[in-house]
Design a protein around this motif. Sequence first.
Motif, PDB file in Angstrom:
ATOM      1  N   GLU A 190      -1.317  28.143   6.888  1.00  0.00           N
ATOM      2  CA  GLU A 190      -1.954  29.065   5.960  1.00  0.00           C
ATOM      3  C   GLU A 190      -3.149  28.435   5.250  1.00  0.00           C
ATOM      4  N   GLN A 191      -3.063  27.139   4.951  1.00  0.00           N
ATOM      5  CA  GLN A 191      -4.192  26.442   4.327  1.00  0.00           C
ATOM      6  C   GLN A 191      -5.109  25.786   5.351  1.00  0.00           C
ATOM      7  N   GLN A 192      -4.686  25.784   6.611  1.00  0.00           N
ATOM      8  CA  GLN A 192      -5.516  25.273   7.707  1.00  0.00           C
ATOM      9  C   GLN A 192      -5.901  23.803   7.523  1.00  0.00           C
ATOM     10  N   LEU A 193      -4.991  23.001   6.982  1.00  0.00           N
ATOM     11  CA  LEU A 193      -5.227  21.572   6.826  1.00  0.00           C
ATOM     12  C   LEU A 193      -4.779  20.848   8.099  1.00  0.00           C
ATOM     13  N   SER A 194      -5.585  19.918   8.556  1.00  0.00           N
ATOM     14  CA  SER A 194      -5.257  19.163   9.754  1.00  0.00           C
ATOM     15  C   SER A 194      -4.289  18.032   9.425  1.00  0.00           C
ATOM     16  N   ALA A 195      -3.682  17.462  10.468  1.00  0.00           N
ATOM     17  CA  ALA A 195      -2.771  16.336  10.257  1.00  0.00           C
ATOM     18  C   ALA A 195      -3.477  15.172   9.561  1.00  0.00           C
ATOM     19  N   PRO A 196      -4.715  14.783   9.964  1.00  0.00           N
ATOM     20  CA  PRO A 196      -5.394  13.694   9.238  1.00  0.00           C
ATOM     21  C   PRO A 196      -5.620  14.023   7.761  1.00  0.00           C
ATOM     22  N   GLU A 197      -5.931  15.296   7.447  1.00  0.00           N
ATOM     23  CA  GLU A 197      -6.110  15.668   6.037  1.00  0.00           C
ATOM     24  C   GLU A 197      -4.795  15.543   5.274  1.00  0.00           C
ATOM     25  N   LEU A 198      -3.703  15.956   5.891  1.00  0.00           N
ATOM     26  CA  LEU A 198      -2.399  15.832   5.237  1.00  0.00           C
ATOM     27  C   LEU A 198      -2.031  14.365   5.051  1.00  0.00           C
ATOM     28  N   GLN A 199      -2.325  13.527   6.039  1.00  0.00           N
ATOM     29  CA  GLN A 199      -2.042  12.101   5.924  1.00  0.00           C
ATOM     30  C   GLN A 199      -2.840  11.470   4.787  1.00  0.00           C
ATOM     31  N   ARG A 200      -4.116  11.854   4.662  1.00  0.00           N
ATOM     32  CA  ARG A 200      -4.925  11.329   3.557  1.00  0.00           C
ATOM     33  C   ARG A 200      -4.367  11.788   2.217  1.00  0.00           C
ATOM     34  N   GLY A 201      -3.908  13.031   2.160  1.00  0.00           N
ATOM     35  CA  GLY A 201      -3.331  13.533   0.924  1.00  0.00           C
ATOM     36  C   GLY A 201      -2.089  12.759   0.516  1.00  0.00           C
ATOM     37  N   VAL A 202      -1.228  12.444   1.482  1.00  0.00           N
ATOM     38  CA  VAL A 202      -0.029  11.659   1.181  1.00  0.00           C
ATOM     39  C   VAL A 202      -0.419  10.273   0.674  1.00  0.00           C
ATOM     40  N   ARG A 203      -1.419   9.637   1.313  1.00  0.00           N
ATOM     41  CA  ARG A 203      -1.873   8.318   0.864  1.00  0.00           C
ATOM     42  C   ARG A 203      -2.409   8.388  -0.574  1.00  0.00           C
ATOM     43  N   GLN A 204      -3.186   9.426  -0.863  1.00  0.00           N
ATOM     44  CA  GLN A 204      -3.726   9.569  -2.215  1.00  0.00           C
ATOM     45  C   GLN A 204      -2.613   9.774  -3.234  1.00  0.00           C
ATOM     46  N   LEU A 205      -1.597  10.536  -2.852  1.00  0.00           N
ATOM     47  CA  LEU A 205      -0.462  10.746  -3.748  1.00  0.00           C
ATOM     48  C   LEU A 205       0.221   9.424  -4.073  1.00  0.00           C
ATOM     49  N   LEU A 206       0.365   8.564  -3.064  1.00  0.00           N
ATOM     50  CA  LEU A 206       1.037   7.288  -3.271  1.00  0.00           C
ATOM     51  C   LEU A 206       0.233   6.333  -4.129  1.00  0.00           C
ATOM     52  N   THR A 207      -1.089   6.509  -4.207  1.00  0.00           N
ATOM     53  CA  THR A 207      -1.913   5.577  -4.978  1.00  0.00           C
ATOM     54  C   THR A 207      -2.143   6.027  -6.410  1.00  0.00           C
ATOM     55  N   LEU A 208      -1.641   7.200  -6.785  1.00  0.00           N
ATOM     56  CA  LEU A 208      -1.769   7.643  -8.173  1.00  0.00           C
ATOM     57  C   LEU A 208      -1.045   6.675  -9.091  1.00  0.00           C
ATOM     58  N   ARG A 209      -1.661   6.363 -10.208  1.00  0.00           N
ATOM     59  CA  ARG A 209      -1.081   5.406 -11.140  1.00  0.00           C
ATOM     60  C   ARG A 209      -0.254   6.135 -12.197  1.00  0.00           C
ATOM     61  N   ALA A 210       0.871   5.524 -12.559  1.00  0.00           N
ATOM     62  CA  ALA A 210       1.678   6.086 -13.648  1.00  0.00           C
ATOM     63  C   ALA A 210       0.964   5.843 -14.974  1.00  0.00           C
ATOM     64  N   ALA A 211       1.285   6.641 -15.973  1.00  0.00           N
ATOM     65  CA  ALA A 211       0.700   6.454 -17.306  1.00  0.00           C
ATOM     66  C   ALA A 211       1.051   5.067 -17.823  1.00  0.00           C
ATOM     67  N   PRO A 212       0.148   4.442 -18.596  1.00  0.00           N
ATOM     68  CA  PRO A 212       0.388   3.074 -19.077  1.00  0.00           C
ATOM     69  C   PRO A 212       1.687   2.907 -19.842  1.00  0.00           C
ATOM     70  N   ASP A 213       2.117   3.968 -20.544  1.00  0.00           N
ATOM     71  CA  ASP A 213       3.330   3.841 -21.352  1.00  0.00           C
ATOM     72  C   ASP A 213       4.574   4.335 -20.623  1.00  0.00           C
ATOM     73  N   ALA A 214       4.432   4.638 -19.335  1.00  0.00           N
ATOM     74  CA  ALA A 214       5.583   5.147 -18.591  1.00  0.00           C
ATOM     75  C   ALA A 214       6.615   4.028 -18.392  1.00  0.00           C
ATOM     76  N   ARG A 215       7.858   4.372 -18.586  1.00  0.00           N
ATOM     77  CA  ARG A 215       8.933   3.394 -18.390  1.00  0.00           C
ATOM     78  C   ARG A 215       9.337   3.346 -16.929  1.00  0.00           C
ATOM     79  N   PRO A 216       9.665   2.157 -16.416  1.00  0.00           N
ATOM     80  CA  PRO A 216      10.097   2.067 -15.031  1.00  0.00           C
ATOM     81  C   PRO A 216      11.447   2.758 -14.844  1.00  0.00           C
ATOM     82  N   LEU A 217      11.652   3.332 -13.685  1.00  0.00           N
ATOM     83  CA  LEU A 217      12.945   3.968 -13.399  1.00  0.00           C
ATOM     84  C   LEU A 217      14.017   2.901 -13.265  1.00  0.00           C
ATOM     85  N   PRO A 218      15.238   3.175 -13.706  1.00  0.00           N
ATOM     86  CA  PRO A 218      16.327   2.201 -13.546  1.00  0.00           C
ATOM     87  C   PRO A 218      16.699   2.031 -12.092  1.00  0.00           C
TER      88      PRO A 218
END
Length: 221
Positions: A190-218
């Motif tokens: 429906e959005q007509q995104l290619s596999a390479p575009e989806l792969q880039r999106g996943v990589r970008q999602l993984l590189t997002l930084r948490a807020a400086p005051d965010a606590r680490p998960l236990p």
Amino acid sequence: MNTRNRAAGDGAQMLNLLPTVGGPAPERADAARNRRRILDAAARIVAEQGPEAVTMNQVAHASGIGVGTVYRRFGDVSQLLWALLDDRERQFQEAYLSGPPPLGPGAPAGERLDAFLDALVDRVVEQRAILLAAQTAAPSARYTSGAYLAMHTHVALLVSEARPDAHSGLLAHLLLAPFSPSLMHHLSQEQQLSAPELQRGVRQLLTLRAAPDARPLPDGP
């Protein structure tokens, strides 16, 4: 045993413990060749026309194998499609558990995780129609299937190696969440995104930084 070798051993052991996506029962060489030809023909039809276009007669014609043999081997179209999913899942598992790096053992955990997610995009996009049909029939079954449990265990192992302080079990679920067949179908069709575009999106999602005051998960399972 170092971490890398232990992960490889865990992967090989896990592959042997997944009967729901295990290899076919032992069979004669000619029967195995026929099975391979039937599944490959069904895969081509699905890729070109979608799973709704698969019929036993069409598969027989495309594979060059008698329709009676196709029926005897798989019973009906639904059983043939599930066998095709199992076959593709087995190949995917073998690639990420025991294949060459970076998808298989021998590369750092972060590189293996990137390679796994890239390969998962390709697999879900390629098999989206069958996976979507399976999800629609039983939405919650995805999380208890042998295929999902194997992927979750694999991703959790990589996360725990790359980030020993993380809640690896939770992060594995969250990393796999975008690969829901319904979402991938929406994005690719429906959005007509290619596999390479989806792969880039996943990589970008993984590189997002948490807020400086965010606590680490236990830590967790």
